[in-house]
Design a protein around this motif. Structure first.
Motif, short mmCIF file in Angstrom:
data_model
loop_
_atom_site.label_atom_id
_atom_site.label_comp_id
_atom_site.label_asym_id
_atom_site.label_seq_id
_atom_site.Cartn_x
_atom_site.Cartn_y
_atom_site.Cartn_z
N ASP A 52 0.94 -1.12 0.16
CA ASP A 52 0.17 0.06 0.20
C ASP A 52 0.79 1.48 0.09
OD1 ASP A 52 -2.28 -1.61 -0.01
OD2 ASP A 52 -2.57 -1.46 2.12
N LEU A 53 1.95 1.17 0.77
CA LEU A 53 2.76 2.33 0.78
C LEU A 53 3.39 2.69 -0.74
CD1 LEU A 53 4.33 2.01 4.40
CD2 LEU A 53 2.53 3.30 3.79
N GLU A 54 3.70 1.52 -1.35
CA GLU A 54 4.29 1.60 -2.47
C GLU A 54 3.35 2.23 -3.42
OE1 GLU A 54 5.74 -1.99 -3.76
OE2 GLU A 54 7.30 -2.07 -2.26
N GLU A 55 2.11 1.66 -3.46
CA GLU A 55 1.09 2.28 -4.30
C GLU A 55 0.79 3.68 -3.95
OE1 GLU A 55 -0.13 0.94 -7.02
OE2 GLU A 55 0.13 -1.17 -6.78
N PHE A 56 0.78 4.29 -2.77
CA PHE A 56 0.50 5.51 -2.29
C PHE A 56 1.62 6.39 -2.78
CE2 PHE A 56 1.09 8.89 1.02
CZ PHE A 56 0.02 9.40 0.67
N SER A 57 2.85 5.77 -2.96
CA SER A 57 3.82 6.60 -3.44
C SER A 57 3.88 6.88 -4.75
CB SER A 57 5.40 6.05 -3.14
OG SER A 57 6.31 6.85 -3.53
N ASN A 58 3.24 5.96 -5.67
CA ASN A 58 3.33 6.02 -6.97
C ASN A 58 2.02 6.77 -7.49
OD1 ASN A 58 5.14 3.96 -7.53
ND2 ASN A 58 3.66 2.40 -7.76
N LEU A 59 0.88 6.70 -6.52
CA LEU A 59 -0.22 7.94 -6.70
C LEU A 59 0.10 9.49 -6.78
CD1 LEU A 59 -3.30 8.39 -6.76
CD2 LEU A 59 -3.48 7.99 -4.33
N LEU A 60 0.98 9.45 -5.60
CA LEU A 60 1.55 10.90 -5.35
C LEU A 60 2.52 11.31 -6.76
CD1 LEU A 60 2.38 11.00 -1.62
CD2 LEU A 60 0.46 11.80 -2.86
#
Length: 473
Positions: A52-60
């Motif tokens: 989730d943290l990787e996906e969140f970073s990608n979203l930003l």
């Protein structure tokens, strides 16, 4: 009786005005662009699984660049391109997240929470799981906002009642189940840490999910919410009308205790002309037996009004010349007496009292679309119907899913015209920084007061609530 149309209130941005928050930010920049207190780098903490943290970073990373909106020409105003969250356009700021600002949840701990059969204990353990990580970030990292990402397993665990089938309880038929909401309880528990929370489901981190908003709309709403919660002043404000007198709007709401047995506390939300909000908690309200409408006593009205305006004075260095009080129920004589007594003591020139409630009446226009937003049926100087949801000229359509319901405005006391009060209400529906679509239904005074009450009920009497709206969004 007459039918009139109230023009869409315009919003003020850094170097221009527009009716739409999204177009205004894209074309003219956020209103507070030159403010010395704004954040040019918004530090985000995040709690979630490693994935989730990787996906969140990608979203930003995606949000730092423009994102295309709807491809159809006739929907380009309803679904405009996202301008990108960066230092060169729109928000003129950057969202900063890195590994040091993230706290990883272990899959083992998530599975442990999910396996708990008792719903209350399951939610409580899920809250503790996130709270400990939020606490660490708030106390050990220079974060402005903490994002809590909920994987599907956690979301299902805290939002569904997984009682064992066939298990019967004799008391269920007479027991009043106490409310226990994960989002509200977590925000209340973490409030003392002084860092606003933003909750996101895992599904919202990626594009193309079933039932999700388009990527540009998601980016607009998330970016604006994070910008406001980070402590920046305001992305936009209502265009100022003529006149030099300061005014503010005060919303009164009531909420019941979690067991729904008692009416617990009244609260107020004050907004000045810049849209800045102050949250206050009032005193417990006594509800007479058989009376379904909560009312403040004269003393409570006096105390609440005076406390609200003292907070206003602390922020603005002066008292407003005019105060408008909004309620969703009729004002009682003791309430009006208390408010007016406080206004006299504080030398407030004008106090208006307006009841805002849903109406059962409907207006119909030829064709298949509902009346336009801003349509007002003035019944008399004290009553009018106002469509805050409806067809919108700028969008070239009706953006809702259901037949819109107008508001009824009942003027108890005011020196203003029905047209002025309708435009004021319509403008206040656009001051919600949790949604960048221009057609909110309720004025922020009341919609905010309700949301605050949902979270306030999880605070103990000794807990000190935050006064900024960003903690309750």
């Amino acid at each position: 009786m007459k039918l009139v149309h109230v023009n869409e209130p315009r919003l003020e941005f850094f170097n221009g005005t527009h009716v739409c928050p999204r177009r205004g930010i894209s074309a003219y920049g956020v209103y507070d662009r030159n403010s010395q207190t704004r954040r040019t780098n918004i530090l985000l903490g995040a709690v979630g699984t490693n994935k989730d943290l990787e996906e969140f970073s990608n979203l930003l990373d995606r949000m730092s660049h423009p994102i295309h909106g709807a491809s159809e020409d006739h929907k380009s105003n309803l679904f405009p391109d996202f301008c990108g969250f960066n230092s060169k356009a729109g928000f003129h700021s950057e969202l900063v997240f890195n590994e040091d600002l993230g706290r990883k949840l272990r899959q083992l701990d998530i599975e442990k929470v999910v396996r708990i059969k008792d719903r209350v204990r399951r939610i409580d353990e899920a809250i503790n799981l996130y709270y400990e990580e939020v606490k660490f970030l708030a106390q050990n990292r220079p974060v402005d906002v903490v994002v809590c990402v909920l994987p599907k397993a956690i979301f299902d665990a805290v939002s569904k009642d997984a009682s064992a089938e066939g298990e019967e309880k004799l008391e269920e038929s007479i027991e009043v189940r106490s409310e226990f909401n994960f989002r509200r309880a977590l925000k209340a528990k973490a409030m003392h840490l002084g860092k606003p929370l933003q909750l996101l489901r895992t599904e919202s981190l990626t594009s193309g999910g079933k039932g999700q908003q388009d990527d540009a709309t998601k980016a607009w709403n998330l970016a604006t919410a994070l910008y406001y919660k980070a402590g920046a002043t305001n992305p936009w404000r209502l265009e100022k009308n003529g006149g030099s007198s300061l005014s503010c709007a005060l919303g009164i709401a009531f909420y019941r205790s979690r067991d729904k047995k008692t009416l617990n506390t009244s609260l107020a939300q004050v907004f000045d002309e810049l849209g800045n909000g102050l949250i206050l908690r009032g005193t417990p309200v006594h509800l007479e037996k058989g009376d379904r409408v909560p009312r403040l006593s004269e003393e409570q009205s006096y105390t609440l009004f005076k406390a609200a305006l003292e907070e206003y004075r602390n922020a603005m260095r002066t008292y407003p010349g005019r105060v408008v009080v909004h309620k969703t129920s009729n004002f009682s004589d003791p309430e009006i007496a208390g408010f007016m007594s406080a206004a006299v003591d504080l030398h407030i020139d004008t106090v208006d009292f307006v009841t805002v409630m849903d109406s059962r009446f409907r207006l119909f226009r030829n064709g298949g679309y509902p009346p336009y937003r801003g349509t007002s049926l003035v019944l008399n100087d004290q009553r009018q119907l106002l469509y805050t949801r409806g067809s919108i000229w700028y969008y070239k359509t009706y953006p809702g899913m259901y037949i819109p319901q107008p508001l009824e405005l009942r003027v108890v006391r005011s020196d203003q015209s029905p047209a002025f009060l309708a435009k004021e209400i319509l403008g206040l529906t656009k001051m919600n920084w949790n949604n960048t679509q221009l057609d909110g239904k309720y004025p922020i005074t009341l919609s905010c007061a309700r949301k605050v009450g949902e979270i306030m009920k999880y605070l103990d009497d000794n807990d000190r609530p935050q006064i900024r709206y960003g903690f309750y969004m």
